[in-house]
Motif scaffolding. Structure first.
Motif, PDB file in Angstrom:
ATOM      1  N   ARG A   1       0.825  -1.224   0.000  1.00  0.00           N
ATOM      2  CA  ARG A   1       0.000   0.000   0.000  1.00  0.00           C
ATOM      3  C   ARG A   1       0.853   1.266   0.000  1.00  0.00           C
ATOM      4  N   ALA A   2       1.945   1.276   0.737  1.00  0.00           N
ATOM      5  CA  ALA A   2       2.798   2.468   0.832  1.00  0.00           C
ATOM      6  C   ALA A   2       3.746   2.617  -0.357  1.00  0.00           C
ATOM      7  N   CYS A   3       3.735   1.645  -1.263  1.00  0.00           N
ATOM      8  CA  CYS A   3       4.630   1.638  -2.434  1.00  0.00           C
ATOM      9  C   CYS A   3       6.100   1.682  -2.030  1.00  0.00           C
ATOM     10  N   THR A   4       6.438   0.970  -0.965  1.00  0.00           N
ATOM     11  CA  THR A   4       7.825   0.908  -0.510  1.00  0.00           C
ATOM     12  C   THR A   4       8.411  -0.493  -0.623  1.00  0.00           C
ATOM     13  N   SER A   5       7.588  -1.468  -0.953  1.00  0.00           N
ATOM     14  CA  SER A   5       8.043  -2.843  -1.037  1.00  0.00           C
ATOM     15  C   SER A   5       7.423  -3.514  -2.257  1.00  0.00           C
ATOM     16  N   MET A   6       8.230  -4.317  -2.956  1.00  0.00           N
ATOM     17  CA  MET A   6       7.786  -4.997  -4.170  1.00  0.00           C
ATOM     18  C   MET A   6       8.199  -6.460  -4.116  1.00  0.00           C
ATOM     19  N   LYS A   7       7.288  -7.347  -4.521  1.00  0.00           N
ATOM     20  CA  LYS A   7       7.610  -8.756  -4.702  1.00  0.00           C
ATOM     21  C   LYS A   7       7.312  -9.120  -6.144  1.00  0.00           C
ATOM     22  N   ILE A   8       8.241  -9.853  -6.732  1.00  0.00           N
ATOM     23  CA  ILE A   8       8.099 -10.329  -8.102  1.00  0.00           C
ATOM     24  C   ILE A   8       8.100 -11.847  -8.050  1.00  0.00           C
ATOM     25  N   LEU A   9       7.046 -12.460  -8.572  1.00  0.00           N
ATOM     26  CA  LEU A   9       6.895 -13.911  -8.574  1.00  0.00           C
ATOM     27  C   LEU A   9       7.089 -14.413  -9.994  1.00  0.00           C
ATOM     28  N   HIS A  10       7.923 -15.442 -10.123  1.00  0.00           N
ATOM     29  CA  HIS A  10       8.251 -15.973 -11.448  1.00  0.00           C
ATOM     30  C   HIS A  10       8.526 -17.462 -11.349  1.00  0.00           C
ATOM     31  N   MET A  11       8.036 -18.224 -12.333  1.00  0.00           N
ATOM     32  CA  MET A  11       8.310 -19.661 -12.387  1.00  0.00           C
ATOM     33  C   MET A  11       9.572 -19.888 -13.202  1.00  0.00           C
ATOM     34  N   GLU A  12      10.612 -20.326 -12.524  1.00  0.00           N
ATOM     35  CA  GLU A  12      11.865 -20.687 -13.182  1.00  0.00           C
ATOM     36  C   GLU A  12      11.859 -22.181 -13.448  1.00  0.00           C
ATOM     37  N   PHE A  13      12.854 -22.673 -14.148  1.00  0.00           N
ATOM     38  CA  PHE A  13      12.994 -24.105 -14.354  1.00  0.00           C
ATOM     39  C   PHE A  13      13.241 -24.763 -12.996  1.00  0.00           C
ATOM     40  N   GLY A  14      12.313 -25.555 -12.555  1.00  0.00           N
ATOM     41  CA  GLY A  14      12.472 -26.266 -11.289  1.00  0.00           C
ATOM     42  C   GLY A  14      11.662 -25.696 -10.143  1.00  0.00           C
ATOM     43  N   GLY A  15      11.107 -24.516 -10.266  1.00  0.00           N
ATOM     44  CA  GLY A  15      10.310 -24.004  -9.160  1.00  0.00           C
ATOM     45  C   GLY A  15      10.057 -22.516  -9.217  1.00  0.00           C
ATOM     46  N   LEU A  16       9.338 -22.050  -8.204  1.00  0.00           N
ATOM     47  CA  LEU A  16       8.983 -20.637  -8.103  1.00  0.00           C
ATOM     48  C   LEU A  16      10.112 -19.837  -7.469  1.00  0.00           C
ATOM     49  N   VAL A  17      10.251 -18.594  -7.922  1.00  0.00           N
ATOM     50  CA  VAL A  17      11.251 -17.672  -7.387  1.00  0.00           C
ATOM     51  C   VAL A  17      10.532 -16.382  -7.006  1.00  0.00           C
ATOM     52  N   ILE A  18      10.867 -15.840  -5.833  1.00  0.00           N
ATOM     53  CA  ILE A  18      10.361 -14.523  -5.432  1.00  0.00           C
ATOM     54  C   ILE A  18      11.552 -13.578  -5.307  1.00  0.00           C
ATOM     55  N   TYR A  19      11.451 -12.452  -5.997  1.00  0.00           N
ATOM     56  CA  TYR A  19      12.397 -11.360  -5.823  1.00  0.00           C
ATOM     57  C   TYR A  19      11.688 -10.347  -4.936  1.00  0.00           C
ATOM     58  N   HIS A  20      12.355  -9.884  -3.884  1.00  0.00           N
ATOM     59  CA  HIS A  20      11.732  -8.949  -2.953  1.00  0.00           C
ATOM     60  C   HIS A  20      12.627  -7.723  -2.823  1.00  0.00           C
ATOM     61  N   MET A  21      12.049  -6.555  -3.071  1.00  0.00           N
ATOM     62  CA  MET A  21      12.783  -5.296  -2.935  1.00  0.00           C
ATOM     63  C   MET A  21      12.055  -4.409  -1.943  1.00  0.00           C
ATOM     64  N   LYS A  22      12.763  -3.958  -0.929  1.00  0.00           N
ATOM     65  CA  LYS A  22      12.207  -3.037   0.063  1.00  0.00           C
ATOM     66  C   LYS A  22      13.058  -1.781   0.010  1.00  0.00           C
ATOM     67  N   LEU A  23      12.412  -0.650  -0.234  1.00  0.00           N
ATOM     68  CA  LEU A  23      13.137   0.620  -0.349  1.00  0.00           C
ATOM     69  C   LEU A  23      13.516   1.151   1.024  1.00  0.00           C
ATOM     70  N   GLU A  24      14.727   1.640   1.137  1.00  0.00           N
ATOM     71  CA  GLU A  24      15.193   2.277   2.358  1.00  0.00           C
ATOM     72  C   GLU A  24      14.570   3.659   2.503  1.00  0.00           C
ATOM     73  N   SER A  25      14.412   4.346   1.370  1.00  0.00           N
ATOM     74  CA  SER A  25      13.769   5.656   1.381  1.00  0.00           C
ATOM     75  C   SER A  25      13.045   5.859   0.050  1.00  0.00           C
ATOM     76  N   GLY A  26      12.073   6.742   0.039  1.00  0.00           N
ATOM     77  CA  GLY A  26      11.296   6.993  -1.165  1.00  0.00           C
ATOM     78  C   GLY A  26      10.215   5.942  -1.363  1.00  0.00           C
ATOM     79  N   ASN A  27       9.583   5.965  -2.532  1.00  0.00           N
ATOM     80  CA  ASN A  27       8.583   4.957  -2.867  1.00  0.00           C
ATOM     81  C   ASN A  27       8.553   4.737  -4.371  1.00  0.00           C
ATOM     82  N   PHE A  28       7.906   3.652  -4.782  1.00  0.00           N
ATOM     83  CA  PHE A  28       7.809   3.319  -6.191  1.00  0.00           C
ATOM     84  C   PHE A  28       6.798   4.235  -6.868  1.00  0.00           C
TER      85      PHE A  28
END
Length: 117
Positions: free
Chosen positions: A49-76
């Motif tokens: 909701r605050a646009c400060t954290s992002m998760k990206i979900l993707h199916m790679e060969f062999g399983g699911l991968v989550i990329y997680h980015m949390k901003l120290e300052s600012g927002n998306f």
């Protein structure tokens, strides 16, 4: 492994997402609320909701991968979303501008944390 490319399809979920969600609940959201199949190899982006954290979900060969980015300052800075849909298709370049805080309008770029010298 761990690769996202410009040739993939990227889908941004248009509503705020609880960042405590993980593989099963995010993949359930992809299926039930976004109407997509996680196994198609597409990339799904969720932002809080605050646009400060992002998760990206993707199916790679062999399983699911989550990329997680949390901003120290600012927002998306998100693109303007269509109110009639809960899924918004974006490009690789759109994702990179969101992550890097680059503004496409004439406003200054979003604030980001920088490593002290």
């Amino acid at each position: 492994m761990f690769s996202l490319t410009a040739s993939m399809n990227y889908y941004l979920y248009a509503y705020p997402t609880d960042m405590r969600r993980s593989f099963y609940t995010l993949s359930g959201m992809v299926t039930n609320q976004m109407g997509k199949n996680i196994q198609d190899g597409d990339v799904f982006i969720f932002i809080n909701r605050a646009c400060t954290s992002m998760k990206i979900l993707h199916m790679e060969f062999g399983g699911l991968v989550i990329y997680h980015m949390k901003l120290e300052s600012g927002n998306f800075s998100l693109p303007i979303l269509d109110e009639n849909t809960n899924t918004f298709q974006i490009t690789w370049q759109d994702l990179m501008t969101i992550v890097q805080g680059i503004s496409t309008n004439k406003k200054p770029n979003k604030k980001r944390w920088k490593k002290p010298l």
